[in-house]
Design an enzyme around this catalytic site. Structure first.
Site, PDB file in Angstrom:
ATOM      1  CG  ASN A 262      -2.064  -0.944   1.147  1.00 48.10           C
ATOM      2  OD1 ASN A 262      -2.357  -1.494   0.085  1.00 48.10           O
ATOM      3  ND2 ASN A 262      -2.729  -1.162   2.270  1.00 48.10           N
TER       4      ASN A 262
ATOM      5  CB  THR B  36      -9.434  -0.405   4.078  1.00 47.22           C
ATOM      6  OG1 THR B  36     -10.602  -0.931   4.721  1.00 47.22           O
ATOM      7  CG2 THR B  36      -8.368  -1.483   4.023  1.00 47.22           C
TER       8      THR B  36
ATOM      9  N   GLY C 116      -4.234   5.034   6.782  1.00 50.54           N
ATOM     10  CA  GLY C 116      -2.984   5.247   7.508  1.00 50.54           C
ATOM     11  C   GLY C 116      -1.765   5.048   6.627  1.00 50.54           C
ATOM     12  CG  ASP C 117      -1.093   1.316   4.843  1.00 49.93           C
ATOM     13  OD1 ASP C 117      -0.371   1.266   5.850  1.00 49.93           O
ATOM     14  OD2 ASP C 117      -1.874   0.409   4.523  1.00 49.93           O
TER      15      ASP C 117
ATOM     16  CB  SER D 289      -8.997   4.386  -2.172  1.00 47.53           C
ATOM     17  OG  SER D 289      -8.082   4.305  -1.089  1.00 47.53           O
TER      18      SER D 289
END
Length: 301
Positions: free
Chosen positions: A43, A245, A248-249, A288
């Site tokens: 990610n 989801t 944070g990455d 996303s």
């Protein structure tokens, strides 16, 4: 631009969108379902590549058909995949994810090939440390391997940045003095320091050797210590939260992008708040994340 070496997990996410989380023994019908690229390492590598940062992924996939999905999604995003190997024993890592109507998620993780990232694997790929300026890693691979990679990074004069998730018990506290930037969320911060006081927790981590601590506070935003005070930068308001989801990455990758471009922590946090706000408005994790041209940079001012 400075090159980033991302050492970490590569997963495939199986995501069900539900009205509520199922109770024990209960069967629910999901509103939607998707299969997405995931894993904190992958990610973050994809998020960096979408921001036009030269990025090489160092990790492992399994012996199953899912590895094609991982290779193609990373490569299509612009990530250099020459540091990825295939396991001969286990499957590609995967995550089973439930996302409710508020966009919050619940995750069950299977490490798979990620668990095979050992010291020997990293040593065999030491050549990739030569051409990088940063090492970015997370806690979804064995901690012994992370410690070894951090020592190798320092030997090659790389700057280091860690996403300490998921929370793991740190047996060797020598790891902290090898970390230039640590980006925990509020829960992780408390787990590592046994205090709910954010400023006190930052001081504890810095006393162990961490150079800078940037704390992610979800809807509140993020902040860091500046001259003895906690300097908070508010998150951008988002009207329609679809799926958190990978947010944070996205934040961590965007923070690193900001540091590479400007070398300024406050500006890097503002950039991270801005870019991660885009990620929660679409389904999935890596899919996303916005590309550089999609971002309204005027919102920084």
């Amino acid at each position: 631009m400075e090159k980033v070496l991302v050492l970490g997990s590569i997963n495939i996410d199986f995501v069900s969108f539900v009205s509520q989380y199922p109770k024990p023994g209960e069967t629910l019908i999901s509103n939607d379902f998707g299969i997405f690229q995931g894993g904190k390492g992958a990610n973050q590598a994809i998020a960096l590549a979408k921001l036009d940062v030269p990025t090489l992924m160092l990790g492992k996939v399994g012996k199953d058909a899912l590895n094609d999905f991982a290779f193609s999604s990373l490569k299509e995003s612009g990530v250099d995949i020459s540091g990825i190997s295939k396991s001969k024993k286990v499957s590609t890592g995967s995550a089973s994810i439930w996302v409710n109507t508020q966009g919050q998620n619940s995750i069950v993780l299977y490490p798979g090939a990620n668990g095979e990232i050992d010291e020997d694997f990293i040593f065999q790929h030491e050549k990739f440390f030569d051409n990088a300026s940063w090492l970015l890693t997370q806690f979804e691979i064995p901690l012994e391997s992370i410690f070894f990679a951090l020592k190798l990074a320092k030997a090659h004069k790389l700057k280091t940045i860690i996403d300490p998730a998921p929370v793991r018990e740190i047996v060797n506290n020598d790891i902290w003095e090898l970390v230039d930037y640590l980006l925990p969320n509020e829960i992780e911060l408390k787990e590592f320091t046994n205090t709910e006081n954010v400023l006190k927790a930052i001081h504890i981590l810095k006393s162990r050797g961490v150079k800078e601590v940037i704390v992610k506070l979800g809807k509140q935003g993020a902040g860091y210590e500046d001259n003895g005070s906690f300097n908070l930068f508010s998150a951008l308001p988002v009207e329609n939260v679809v799926d958190t989801t990978g947010a944070g990455d996205c934040f961590i990758a965007a923070f690193l992008y900001g540091m590479i471009q400007w070398g300024n922590i406050p500006r890097a946090i503002k950039i991270a708040n801005l870019i991660s706000a885009y990620s929660i408005q679409k389904k999935g994790a890596a899919i996303s994340f916005p590309i550089k041209s999609e971002i309204d940079w005027k919102k920084l001012e």
